[in-house]
Write an enzyme that holds these catalytic residues in place. Sequence first.
Site, PDB file in Angstrom:
ATOM      1  N   ARG A 136       3.311  -3.584  -7.134  1.00 40.94           N
ATOM      2  CA  ARG A 136       2.533  -2.446  -6.640  1.00 40.94           C
ATOM      3  C   ARG A 136       3.373  -1.185  -6.776  1.00 40.94           C
ATOM      4  NH1 ARG A 136      -0.976  -3.455  -2.290  1.00 40.94           N
ATOM      5  NH2 ARG A 136      -0.460  -1.348  -1.641  1.00 40.94           N
ATOM      6  N   LYS A 181       0.701 -13.292  -4.042  1.00 48.73           N
ATOM      7  CA  LYS A 181       0.860 -11.871  -3.703  1.00 48.73           C
ATOM      8  C   LYS A 181       1.863 -11.819  -2.561  1.00 48.73           C
ATOM      9  CE  LYS A 181      -1.636  -8.012  -1.577  1.00 48.73           C
ATOM     10  NZ  LYS A 181      -2.952  -7.404  -1.295  1.00 48.73           N
ATOM     11  N   ASP A 235       4.046  -9.618   0.093  1.00 46.39           N
ATOM     12  CA  ASP A 235       4.007  -8.328   0.789  1.00 46.39           C
ATOM     13  C   ASP A 235       5.385  -7.938   1.342  1.00 46.39           C
ATOM     14  OD1 ASP A 235       2.729  -6.063   1.803  1.00 46.39           O
ATOM     15  OD2 ASP A 235       1.055  -7.190   2.647  1.00 46.39           O
ATOM     16  N   ASP A 290      -1.145   1.538   0.016  1.00 49.33           N
ATOM     17  CA  ASP A 290      -2.486   0.959  -0.163  1.00 49.33           C
ATOM     18  C   ASP A 290      -3.511   1.988  -0.626  1.00 49.33           C
ATOM     19  OD1 ASP A 290      -1.194  -1.169   0.933  1.00 49.33           O
ATOM     20  OD2 ASP A 290      -2.753  -1.623   2.395  1.00 49.33           O
ATOM     21  N   ASP A 320      -5.991 -13.175   0.939  1.00 52.16           N
ATOM     22  CA  ASP A 320      -4.990 -12.232   1.441  1.00 52.16           C
ATOM     23  C   ASP A 320      -4.500 -12.667   2.822  1.00 52.16           C
ATOM     24  OD1 ASP A 320      -3.739  -9.447   2.036  1.00 52.16           O
ATOM     25  OD2 ASP A 320      -4.519  -9.191   0.001  1.00 52.16           O
ATOM     26  N   ASP A 321      -4.080 -11.728   3.618  1.00 50.25           N
ATOM     27  CA  ASP A 321      -3.413 -11.966   4.903  1.00 50.25           C
ATOM     28  C   ASP A 321      -4.319 -12.717   5.898  1.00 50.25           C
ATOM     29  OD1 ASP A 321      -1.506 -11.787   6.867  1.00 50.25           O
ATOM     30  OD2 ASP A 321      -1.427  -9.597   6.895  1.00 50.25           O
TER      31      ASP A 321
HETATM   32  C1  GAL Z   1      -0.617  -4.516   2.968  1.00 44.75           C
HETATM   33  C2  GAL Z   1      -0.977  -4.712   1.505  1.00 44.75           C
HETATM   34  C3  GAL Z   1      -2.465  -4.905   1.429  1.00 44.75           C
HETATM   35  C4  GAL Z   1      -2.851  -6.112   2.247  1.00 44.75           C
HETATM   36  C5  GAL Z   1      -2.358  -5.968   3.680  1.00 44.75           C
HETATM   37  C6  GAL Z   1      -2.568  -7.251   4.485  1.00 44.75           C
HETATM   38  O1  GAL Z   1       0.740  -4.331   3.093  1.00 44.75           O
HETATM   39  O2  GAL Z   1      -0.549  -3.621   0.760  1.00 44.75           O
HETATM   40  O3  GAL Z   1      -2.863  -5.032   0.083  1.00 44.75           O
HETATM   41  O4  GAL Z   1      -2.314  -7.266   1.645  1.00 44.75           O
HETATM   42  O5  GAL Z   1      -0.987  -5.652   3.714  1.00 44.75           O
HETATM   43  O6  GAL Z   1      -2.112  -7.135   5.797  1.00 44.75           O
END
Ligand code: GAL
Length: 505
Positions: free
Chosen positions: A208, A150, A152, A212, A73-74
């Site tokens: 999505r 993924k 965002d 979250d 992820d991020d």
């Molecule tokens: C949100 C996303 C999460 C995660 C997060 C990372 O916007 O919905 O699942 O990826 O950012 O900063």
Amino acid sequence: MSFRNLVVGAVIASLFTSRVRAVDNGLAITPQMGWDNWNALGCDVSEDLLLQTAELIVDYGLQDLGYHYVVLDDCWSSGRNASNNNSLIADASKFPNGMAAVADRLHALGLGFGMYSDAGKYTCGGYAGSLGYETVDADTFASWGVDYLKYDNCYNMGQAGNQQISEARYATMANALNATGRPILYSLCNWGEDYPWNWGSTIANSWRISGDVYDNWDTYDSRCPCTGADAWNCGLPGFHCSITNIMNKASFIVSKAQPGAWNDLDMLEVGNGAMTDAEYVAHFSMWAIAKSPLIMGNDIRTIAPADLAILSNAAVIAVNQDPSGSSAARRWIYGINGSDPFTGPSIQLWSGSLKSTTGGAQSDMVVLLINGADESMPMNASLADIFVDNGPGGTAPQVKMSWEVRDLWANRMSDEEAAAIIAASSGTGNVTTGYNATEVGAGRYNATAMSYAEGLAANSSLLLGNVTTTLAPSGTVTATVEPHGVAMFRLRALPTGMMRKRDEL
Ligand code: GAL
């Protein structure tokens, strides 16, 4: 042909050639399965985390069950390289061997590599985003061997607010991914903003549907808008969304799920510690029947046996991975003790059709009874309600049939066996559990050797749960359901010959 027709023809042709539909990329024919670090670990990412997790996914039999993608992820990058076409750079302190090495290692284990970026100037964590850099980033991801993106929605520079604007922004990356020639599963993460279920299927494999998720059963939080009966009209983002909040949103858009393109209810919270075992069982069951991607969101390195047992229930996963690929639907919802069913605790019935496992023409059916009350409840579901799609008010032909009722949680792995699997992998032995190395995990379903479609067609007993009872025509499924829990059944049609014999008795 007139000049006008030529121009119209050319425009139509260019639309078709410039927009390869992601739903046709051959990926996510059933909802994607895997793991993502965000829910449990946030920005604490590294090569070691991904590779240790990947090995455990293999060792714990989770890969065999279908969990395929390891999604980073991020917070993984350290900016762009101005002297190399502005391509993204992996943070060398977190990924000392680079992303291609991570991909190679995952591929060697038979897993897929998922990557994260953002259709904005920055990611949500404030790292470089891909808006305006779609082509170079898609090329970089493809060159690293990425299998999944993924994507965002933070810092989108105001390019949101209606469906066309959001769709266009996300389509730019879809086209860039398709142009690489590498099949890359495309997972939109715009939190349900601008109704992605209306347009996501034309460009992506999943979207999505809400802000979250968090590790909570039903707590109201104003930062997660759209709690009530009006959630069908929710195009707003948010966060701190409870399990029941997200399931309610899903209830209105079940018809949008289709093979290759799925409503994404967000990553799983099973194992993150703030819900009860019954709530995690309910959460996993709900995501499975709604045909959400099943992306584990817990720290696999510290998984508890009970959570491994939940995530390993092949009979429930087989519903999610059913070849017919249509989401179950909510048949009724009632408030408890006169409360508003949408904002207070509720009981619900969901059902949905599954591919037949009897060899007959009649589809199987999944039935989920959800108890949102704080105490155990006797619950029931009539065949008339379960099959309402086939005829209202008990007129469905299925109401006149007899059914085998199979409990899909009856064969949940024991905590003892799950503990033995964990112990065997860590090399600490399993003396206290009584399982030896060859017994550990033996007899579990292996979807990499036999797909769920094949296993269902072959009537694998590992996928069909346990027969609890049979229902006569106009019968009712009954169960006592735990607080914040579910009962989950597969109904299989009994052959008419057997019905006749029964009638003759
Ligand atoms: C949100 C996303 C999460 C995660 C997060 C990372 O916007 O919905 O699942 O990826 O950012 O900063």
